[in-house]
Design a protein around this motif. Structure first.
Motif, PDB file in Angstrom:
ATOM      1  N   GLU A  20       0.835  -1.211   0.000  1.00 47.39           N
ATOM      2  CA  GLU A  20       0.000   0.000   0.000  1.00 47.39           C
ATOM      3  C   GLU A  20       0.867   1.258   0.000  1.00 47.39           C
ATOM      4  OE1 GLU A  20      -3.962   1.710   2.335  1.00 47.39           O
ATOM      5  OE2 GLU A  20      -2.873  -0.010   3.147  1.00 47.39           O
ATOM      6  N   THR A  21       1.990   1.209   0.718  1.00 52.45           N
ATOM      7  CA  THR A  21       2.916   2.341   0.728  1.00 52.45           C
ATOM      8  C   THR A  21       3.482   2.579  -0.671  1.00 52.45           C
ATOM      9  OG1 THR A  21       3.541   1.868   3.014  1.00 52.45           O
ATOM     10  CG2 THR A  21       5.043   3.241   1.729  1.00 52.45           C
ATOM     11  N   LEU A  22       3.938   1.524  -1.314  1.00 47.05           N
ATOM     12  CA  LEU A  22       4.518   1.646  -2.654  1.00 47.05           C
ATOM     13  C   LEU A  22       3.484   2.096  -3.679  1.00 47.05           C
ATOM     14  CD1 LEU A  22       6.763  -1.561  -2.631  1.00 47.05           C
ATOM     15  CD2 LEU A  22       7.450   0.813  -2.183  1.00 47.05           C
ATOM     16  N   ALA A  23       2.262   1.612  -3.536  1.00 43.98           N
ATOM     17  CA  ALA A  23       1.189   2.034  -4.452  1.00 43.98           C
ATOM     18  C   ALA A  23       0.901   3.521  -4.309  1.00 43.98           C
ATOM     19  CB  ALA A  23      -0.071   1.221  -4.189  1.00 43.98           C
ATOM     20  N   SER A  24       1.049   4.051  -3.082  1.00 46.23           N
ATOM     21  CA  SER A  24       0.789   5.484  -2.867  1.00 46.23           C
ATOM     22  C   SER A  24       1.895   6.346  -3.460  1.00 46.23           C
ATOM     23  CB  SER A  24       0.624   5.778  -1.369  1.00 46.23           C
ATOM     24  OG  SER A  24       1.867   5.764  -0.681  1.00 46.23           O
ATOM     25  N   ILE A  25       3.086   5.786  -3.620  1.00 46.71           N
ATOM     26  CA  ILE A  25       4.156   6.493  -4.330  1.00 46.71           C
ATOM     27  C   ILE A  25       3.863   6.494  -5.821  1.00 46.71           C
ATOM     28  CG2 ILE A  25       6.613   6.394  -4.950  1.00 46.71           C
ATOM     29  CD1 ILE A  25       7.179   5.315  -2.157  1.00 46.71           C
ATOM     30  N   GLU A  26       3.477   5.352  -6.322  1.00 54.74           N
ATOM     31  CA  GLU A  26       3.169   5.227  -7.749  1.00 54.74           C
ATOM     32  C   GLU A  26       2.028   6.147  -8.159  1.00 54.74           C
ATOM     33  OE1 GLU A  26       2.864   1.417 -10.704  1.00 54.74           O
ATOM     34  OE2 GLU A  26       1.446   1.446  -9.031  1.00 54.74           O
ATOM     35  N   ARG A  88      10.591  11.574   2.791  1.00 57.14           N
ATOM     36  CA  ARG A  88      10.535  10.441   3.712  1.00 57.14           C
ATOM     37  C   ARG A  88       9.174   9.771   3.661  1.00 57.14           C
ATOM     38  NH1 ARG A  88      11.430   7.327   5.763  1.00 57.14           N
ATOM     39  NH2 ARG A  88      11.374   7.432   8.041  1.00 57.14           N
ATOM     40  N   ILE A  89       9.183   8.471   3.804  1.00 56.17           N
ATOM     41  CA  ILE A  89       7.960   7.719   4.039  1.00 56.17           C
ATOM     42  C   ILE A  89       8.381   6.403   4.684  1.00 56.17           C
ATOM     43  CG2 ILE A  89       7.890   6.565   1.799  1.00 56.17           C
ATOM     44  CD1 ILE A  89       4.818   7.850   3.763  1.00 56.17           C
ATOM     45  N   ASP A  90       7.592   5.913   5.606  1.00 56.04           N
ATOM     46  CA  ASP A  90       7.866   4.612   6.218  1.00 56.04           C
ATOM     47  C   ASP A  90       7.018   3.542   5.552  1.00 56.04           C
ATOM     48  OD1 ASP A  90       9.826   5.394   8.034  1.00 56.04           O
ATOM     49  OD2 ASP A  90       8.341   6.054   9.507  1.00 56.04           O
ATOM     50  N   ALA A  91       7.428   2.298   5.707  1.00 52.91           N
ATOM     51  CA  ALA A  91       6.813   1.194   4.972  1.00 52.91           C
ATOM     52  C   ALA A  91       5.423   0.814   5.478  1.00 52.91           C
ATOM     53  CB  ALA A  91       7.730  -0.025   5.022  1.00 52.91           C
ATOM     54  N   ASP A  92       4.946   1.466   6.531  1.00 51.68           N
ATOM     55  CA  ASP A  92       3.590   1.188   7.004  1.00 51.68           C
ATOM     56  C   ASP A  92       2.665   2.398   6.870  1.00 51.68           C
ATOM     57  OD1 ASP A  92       4.926   2.626   8.917  1.00 51.68           O
ATOM     58  OD2 ASP A  92       4.407   1.327  10.602  1.00 51.68           O
ATOM     59  N   ASP A  93       3.160   3.484   6.292  1.00 50.67           N
ATOM     60  CA  ASP A  93       2.347   4.688   6.102  1.00 50.67           C
ATOM     61  C   ASP A  93       1.971   4.857   4.637  1.00 50.67           C
ATOM     62  OD1 ASP A  93       2.598   5.306   8.845  1.00 50.67           O
ATOM     63  OD2 ASP A  93       4.550   6.216   8.478  1.00 50.67           O
ATOM     64  N   VAL A  94       1.022   5.764   4.379  1.00 56.87           N
ATOM     65  CA  VAL A  94       0.468   5.910   3.034  1.00 56.87           C
ATOM     66  C   VAL A  94       0.399   7.390   2.671  1.00 56.87           C
ATOM     67  CG1 VAL A  94      -1.495   5.404   1.524  1.00 56.87           C
ATOM     68  CG2 VAL A  94      -0.928   3.823   3.387  1.00 56.87           C
ATOM     69  N   ASN A  95       0.850   7.729   1.468  1.00 57.61           N
ATOM     70  CA  ASN A  95       0.807   9.115   0.997  1.00 57.61           C
ATOM     71  C   ASN A  95      -0.537   9.481   0.396  1.00 57.61           C
ATOM     72  OD1 ASN A  95       3.809   9.849   1.154  1.00 57.61           O
ATOM     73  ND2 ASN A  95       3.872   8.001  -0.101  1.00 57.61           N
ATOM     74  N   PHE A  96      -0.961  10.721   0.586  1.00 62.55           N
ATOM     75  CA  PHE A  96      -2.046  11.273  -0.222  1.00 62.55           C
ATOM     76  C   PHE A  96      -1.483  11.489  -1.642  1.00 62.55           C
ATOM     77  CE2 PHE A  96      -5.292  13.336   2.838  1.00 62.55           C
ATOM     78  CZ  PHE A  96      -5.110  12.326   3.780  1.00 62.55           C
ATOM     79  N   LEU A 199      -1.419  15.184   4.559  1.00 68.05           N
ATOM     80  CA  LEU A 199      -0.838  14.657   3.326  1.00 68.05           C
ATOM     81  C   LEU A 199      -0.356  13.220   3.449  1.00 68.05           C
ATOM     82  CD1 LEU A 199       1.164  17.748   2.003  1.00 68.05           C
ATOM     83  CD2 LEU A 199      -1.101  16.944   1.311  1.00 68.05           C
ATOM     84  N   ILE A 200      -0.468  12.640   4.641  1.00 64.16           N
ATOM     85  CA  ILE A 200      -0.181  11.209   4.774  1.00 64.16           C
ATOM     86  C   ILE A 200      -1.173  10.562   5.738  1.00 64.16           C
ATOM     87  CG2 ILE A 200       2.304  11.573   4.401  1.00 64.16           C
ATOM     88  CD1 ILE A 200       2.634  10.618   7.380  1.00 64.16           C
ATOM     89  N   TYR A 201      -1.331   9.257   5.559  1.00 66.61           N
ATOM     90  CA  TYR A 201      -2.024   8.426   6.541  1.00 66.61           C
ATOM     91  C   TYR A 201      -0.945   7.805   7.419  1.00 66.61           C
ATOM     92  CZ  TYR A 201      -6.076   8.741   3.431  1.00 66.61           C
ATOM     93  OH  TYR A 201      -7.114   9.204   2.660  1.00 66.61           O
ATOM     94  N   TYR A 202      -0.962   8.141   8.696  1.00 70.08           N
ATOM     95  CA  TYR A 202       0.064   7.676   9.638  1.00 70.08           C
ATOM     96  C   TYR A 202      -0.515   6.504  10.424  1.00 70.08           C
ATOM     97  CZ  TYR A 202       3.573   7.828  13.359  1.00 70.08           C
ATOM     98  OH  TYR A 202       4.568   7.518  14.248  1.00 70.08           O
ATOM     99  N   ARG A 203       0.128   5.342  10.254  1.00 69.56           N
ATOM    100  CA  ARG A 203      -0.430   4.125  10.837  1.00 69.56           C
ATOM    101  C   ARG A 203       0.065   3.906  12.271  1.00 69.56           C
ATOM    102  NH1 ARG A 203      -2.802   0.297   7.817  1.00 69.56           N
ATOM    103  NH2 ARG A 203      -1.595   0.908   5.965  1.00 69.56           N
ATOM    104  N   VAL A 204      -0.869   3.702  13.179  1.00 73.61           N
ATOM    105  CA  VAL A 204      -0.560   3.377  14.566  1.00 73.61           C
ATOM    106  C   VAL A 204      -0.956   1.925  14.798  1.00 73.61           C
ATOM    107  CG1 VAL A 204      -1.007   3.915  16.988  1.00 73.61           C
ATOM    108  CG2 VAL A 204      -0.989   5.758  15.284  1.00 73.61           C
TER     109      VAL A 204
END
Length: 341
Positions: A20-26, A88-96, A199-204
Motif C-alpha cells: 500500500e505504501t509503494l502504491a501510494s508512491i506510484e 521520507r515515508i515509512d513502509a507502514d504509512d500511506v501518501n495522499f 498529506l499522509i495516513y500515519y499508521r498506529v
C-alpha cells in the motif's frame, strides 16, 4: 540540480503494509521521482515484495546486506541519493496522491526552508481512521517553541533539502529519536515548516517501533537526552539547565525560560516578550515546569490570562501556595509547642 525527488525508505520487515505504501508512491500526481530503499535484514517477504515493484514499476534501487538502525540507514540513503529534494515515508504509512506536488511547490516558493512536513490522518492496522486531538505547528517559531518539550514533526511526512541535512551533519544512528535530533540541529541554521493539510495516513499499530518505544517508556528518556545535548546550540541554555527542565525539577524555571526567549530573539529574530507570551511557548513551558514551582506557574498564567483555562490554573496555584503555607505553619507550631510530660 533539478526538481526530481528521491523517496527514502529504511525498512525492516515491512509486510503486510508495504504494498500500500509503494502504491501510494506510484499514484503521486507529481511524477518526477525515484525510490531508494535500505533493507535492514527483513525476513518476512519484504525483499520479494520490493522485487515486484523496483525497478519495474518504481524507478530506483534496493540496498541489502548492510543492516543499520533507522538513523544509520537514512544517513546512507542521503549519501546515496542524487537529488536535492528527499521525501521520507515509512513502509507502514500511506501518501495522499498530491503530497509531493504540494510540498515541492512550497519549498520552491520558500528557499530559506530546509524541510516541510504536514498534518497526518491517523489510521490503525485495518485502515480505520483514528482521531487524535493534535495539530502539528506550522510556523518556524511555533515549531522551535514546541520542540523545547516534544518532537512535533511527523517524520514520514517530511520533504527536505539534501544540502541542508548534510550541512548539519546528516542523520545520526540514534534509536527512536534520529528525526528529533536532526530537526533540533536544522532549526539552528534554517527555517522549518509544516503545511496545514493532511498529506499522509500515519499508521498506529502494535508492531510499530515508535509504539513499542512508547509502551516500554523509552522514548521520553531518549527524547530528553537528545534535547539536552542540542539545547545549548538551539536554545542557548546549558545542558544542566536543560536537564532540570526535562526532569521537571528546576526550582525556578522562569529564569531559564527567559534566557531561552532572549537567546531566540538574538539568534532567530522577533521580540523576546512576544515569544514568551506566545501560545506555543507557554504550552511548551508548562510541560517542563515542576508543580512546586509556583512562581513560574504564576508568571505563565499571567502571560496567558486572555485564555479561560488560565483562571482555573490560577486557582490551582493558589491551592498549592495555601497547602505549602499550611504545612509550614503546622510544622512551626509542632516544633514550638510545649512538651506534655
Amino acid at each position: 540540480m533539478n526538481d526530481r525527488v528521491t523517496w527514502l525508505i529504511p525498512i525492516l520487515n515491512g509486510m503486510p503494509y508495504l504494498p500500500e505504501t509503494l502504491a501510494s508512491i506510484e499514484a503521486q500526481t507529481y511524477k518526477d521521482w525515484e525510490v531508494l530503499v535500505w533493507d535492514n535484514g527483513s525476513t518476512d517477504g519484504t525483499l520479494e515484495e520490493l522485487d515486484k515493484w523496483i525497478p519495474s514499476r518504481l524507478p530506483g534501487k534496493v540496498f541489502t546486506g548492510e543492516p543499520y538502525g533507522v538513523g544509520g540507514s537514512l544517513k546512507r540513503l542521503v549519501e546515496e541519493c542524487n537529488t536535492e529534494f528527499c521525501a521520507r515515508i515509512d513502509a507502514d504509512d500511506v501518501n495522499f496522491p498530491d503530497r509531493l506536488e504540494k510540498q515541492i511547490a512550497f519549498l520552491k516558493e520558500n528557499p530559506e526552508v530546509a524541510f516541510v512536513g504536514s498534518q497526518q490522518q491517523y489510521i490503525d492496522d485495518k485502515n480505520n481512521f483514528q482521531e487524535y486531538d493534535y495539530l502539528i505547528p506550522e510556523s518556524h517559531d511555533d515549531i522551535v517553541h514546541i520542540m523545547l518539550s516534544s518532537n512535533c514533526i511527523c517524520h514520514p511526512s517530511v520533504l527536505f533539502r539534501k544540502s541542508a541535512v548534510l550541512e548539519v551533519g546528516n542523520y545520526r544512528d540514534l534509536k527512536n529519536v534520529e528525526d528529533y535530533d536532526l530537526w533540533l540541529r536544522l532549526a539552528s541554521h534554517f527555517k522549518l515548516a509544516n503545511l496545514n493539510q493532511k498529506l499522509i495516513y500515519y499508521r498506529v499499530h502494535p508492531l510499530s517501533t515508535t509504539q513499542a518505544a512508547i509502551r516500554e517508556n523509552r522514548i521520553f528518556d531518549l527524547a530528553h537526552k537528545c534535547l539536552v545535548e542540542n539545547a545549548p546550540t538551539l536554545y542557548g541554555c546549558t545542558t544542566d539547565e536543560a536537564q532540570l527542565l526535562c526532569s521537571h525539577s528546576h526550582p525556578l524555571a522562569i529564569q531559564t525560560l527567559l534566557k531561552i526567549s532572549k537567546y531566540l530573539e538574538k539568534e532567530q529574530g522577533g521580540n523576546f516578550l512576544t515569544r514568551l507570551g506566545s501560545e506555543s511557548f507557554i504550552k511548551s513551558s508548562k510541560r517542563l515546569v515542576s508543580s512546586d514551582d509556583v512562581v513560574t506557574r504564576f508568571v505563565l498564567v499571567l502571560l496567558a490570562l486572555h485564555k479561560i483555562d488560565s483562571y482555573y490554573e490560577m486557582i490551582g496555584i493558589i491551592k498549592t501556595i495555601l497547602k505549602k503555607g499550611y504545612k509550614k505553619i503546622n510544622k512551626y507550631i509542632n516544633s514550638h509547642s510545649p512538651k506534655i510530660m
